[in-house]
Design a protein around this motif. Sequence first.
Motif, PDB file in Angstrom:
ATOM      1  N   ARG A   1     -13.620   5.460  -5.056  1.00  0.00           N
ATOM      2  CA  ARG A   1     -12.467   5.831  -4.235  1.00  0.00           C
ATOM      3  C   ARG A   1     -12.734   7.085  -3.411  1.00  0.00           C
ATOM      4  O   ARG A   1     -11.889   7.491  -2.606  1.00  0.00           O
ATOM      5  CB  ARG A   1     -11.252   6.051  -5.143  1.00  0.00           C
TER       6      ARG A   1
ATOM      7  N   MET B   1     -12.805  -1.112  -2.881  1.00  0.00           N
ATOM      8  CA  MET B   1     -11.586  -1.323  -3.658  1.00  0.00           C
ATOM      9  C   MET B   1     -11.813  -2.357  -4.751  1.00  0.00           C
ATOM     10  O   MET B   1     -11.359  -2.174  -5.885  1.00  0.00           O
ATOM     11  CB  MET B   1     -10.438  -1.759  -2.743  1.00  0.00           C
TER      12      MET B   1
ATOM     13  N   SER C   1       1.752   2.033  -3.341  1.00  0.00           N
ATOM     14  CA  SER C   1       0.568   2.269  -4.184  1.00  0.00           C
ATOM     15  C   SER C   1       0.265   1.095  -5.101  1.00  0.00           C
ATOM     16  O   SER C   1      -0.358   1.271  -6.154  1.00  0.00           O
ATOM     17  CB  SER C   1       0.727   3.561  -5.009  1.00  0.00           C
ATOM     18  N   ASP C   2       0.711  -0.100  -4.739  1.00  0.00           N
ATOM     19  CA  ASP C   2       0.369  -1.303  -5.484  1.00  0.00           C
ATOM     20  C   ASP C   2      -0.866  -1.902  -4.810  1.00  0.00           C
ATOM     21  O   ASP C   2      -0.787  -2.842  -4.011  1.00  0.00           O
ATOM     22  CB  ASP C   2       1.539  -2.293  -5.460  1.00  0.00           C
ATOM     23  N   TRP C   3      -2.043  -1.356  -5.142  1.00  0.00           N
ATOM     24  CA  TRP C   3      -3.257  -1.649  -4.389  1.00  0.00           C
ATOM     25  C   TRP C   3      -3.731  -3.079  -4.559  1.00  0.00           C
ATOM     26  O   TRP C   3      -4.181  -3.703  -3.600  1.00  0.00           O
ATOM     27  CB  TRP C   3      -4.357  -0.667  -4.795  1.00  0.00           C
ATOM     28  N   GLU C   4      -3.630  -3.605  -5.765  1.00  0.00           N
ATOM     29  CA  GLU C   4      -4.083  -4.979  -5.984  1.00  0.00           C
ATOM     30  C   GLU C   4      -3.234  -5.973  -5.193  1.00  0.00           C
ATOM     31  O   GLU C   4      -3.758  -6.924  -4.615  1.00  0.00           O
ATOM     32  CB  GLU C   4      -4.058  -5.307  -7.473  1.00  0.00           C
TER      33      GLU C   4
ATOM     34  N   ILE D   1      -4.327   0.410   4.691  1.00  0.00           N
ATOM     35  CA  ILE D   1      -4.498   0.329   3.234  1.00  0.00           C
ATOM     36  C   ILE D   1      -5.621   1.246   2.770  1.00  0.00           C
ATOM     37  O   ILE D   1      -5.466   2.002   1.798  1.00  0.00           O
ATOM     38  CB  ILE D   1      -4.771  -1.131   2.819  1.00  0.00           C
TER      39      ILE D   1
ATOM     40  N   TRP E   1      -5.307   4.585   0.459  1.00  0.00           N
ATOM     41  CA  TRP E   1      -5.998   4.512  -0.831  1.00  0.00           C
ATOM     42  C   TRP E   1      -7.029   5.616  -0.994  1.00  0.00           C
ATOM     43  O   TRP E   1      -7.140   6.213  -2.065  1.00  0.00           O
ATOM     44  CB  TRP E   1      -6.670   3.147  -0.965  1.00  0.00           C
ATOM     45  N   SER E   2      -7.763   5.932   0.053  1.00  0.00           N
ATOM     46  CA  SER E   2      -8.871   6.873  -0.101  1.00  0.00           C
ATOM     47  C   SER E   2      -9.025   7.844   1.060  1.00  0.00           C
ATOM     48  O   SER E   2      -9.172   9.044   0.843  1.00  0.00           O
ATOM     49  CB  SER E   2     -10.178   6.096  -0.270  1.00  0.00           C
TER      50      SER E   2
ATOM     51  N   ALA F   1       0.829  -1.207   0.000  1.00  0.00           N
ATOM     52  CA  ALA F   1       0.000   0.000   0.000  1.00  0.00           C
ATOM     53  C   ALA F   1       0.860   1.253   0.000  1.00  0.00           C
ATOM     54  O   ALA F   1       0.520   2.253  -0.648  1.00  0.00           O
ATOM     55  CB  ALA F   1      -0.927  -0.012   1.218  1.00  0.00           C
TER      56      ALA F   1
END
Length: 270
Positions: free
Chosen positions: A168, A156, A40-43, A92, A96-97, A37
Amino acid sequence: MRRPLRRSRRGLPLRAVAPNAVTALALCFGLTGIRYAISSDWEAAVTMIMIASVLDGLDGTVARLVRGESRFGAELDSLSDAISFGVSPAVILYLWSLKDAPRVGWLCAMVFAVFCALRLARFNAAIDLRDQPHKSAGFLTGAPAPAGAALAMLPMYLWFWTGQPWFRSPAIVLPWVALMAILMVSSVATFSWGSLKLRDHIRFEAIAVVVLLGAALISAPWHTLSALCVCYLATLPFSINAYRRVRRLRETMPAGAAAPIAPEPARDDR
């Protein structure tokens, strides 16, 4: 003649180490989700949490197979769950948001992590109590920690496969995460999948469903996870209604009659 004294074997048996090793591995995956996270590799971050949830479901099974249940393992499992399904998803989701609404977003992330820890503490505190209406009827109290983490990250999943930017938005994510945090610590009766038993004539169908579900998770993971979250939420009215019927039946039973007791909750029912 005196017999030679035998040295007593001390140490922890290997069968007790195996389930704890699986729990520690789940903790490693949960913490690795934070690392992805930050990049920024969210998957990959969400995938780490999903792997941790699978391992969390396996450690209890391994403990029962090798007869390695211990109080140490139960405490380690709770600490691992608090981090993997409380702290890690909160961080995370914040990166992310929720960071776009810094004060309220961080408050929401903290509430989710703390509520997850409170749920696990409540489970441990009640583990030796006999009077547990939900447990004795085969239900759980609130959503388990792995399910709560998976549900909290539903925006997500939807963002991954739709690409819609409003999934998001903190205006969507913030109330959703807060609602899932409340669901974990609530007194809502939820189905305990460990206490469900299949009939003999539908075993083949059940295996086919599991195979199809596995194939769907491999080919379209985010679509499948979204559908699973919706299905789980759809079961809540049925679980509440089913427990209400059980409670009503118990109230009509004679005072001396023994109520049916469900199986003991597994380590993955937290």
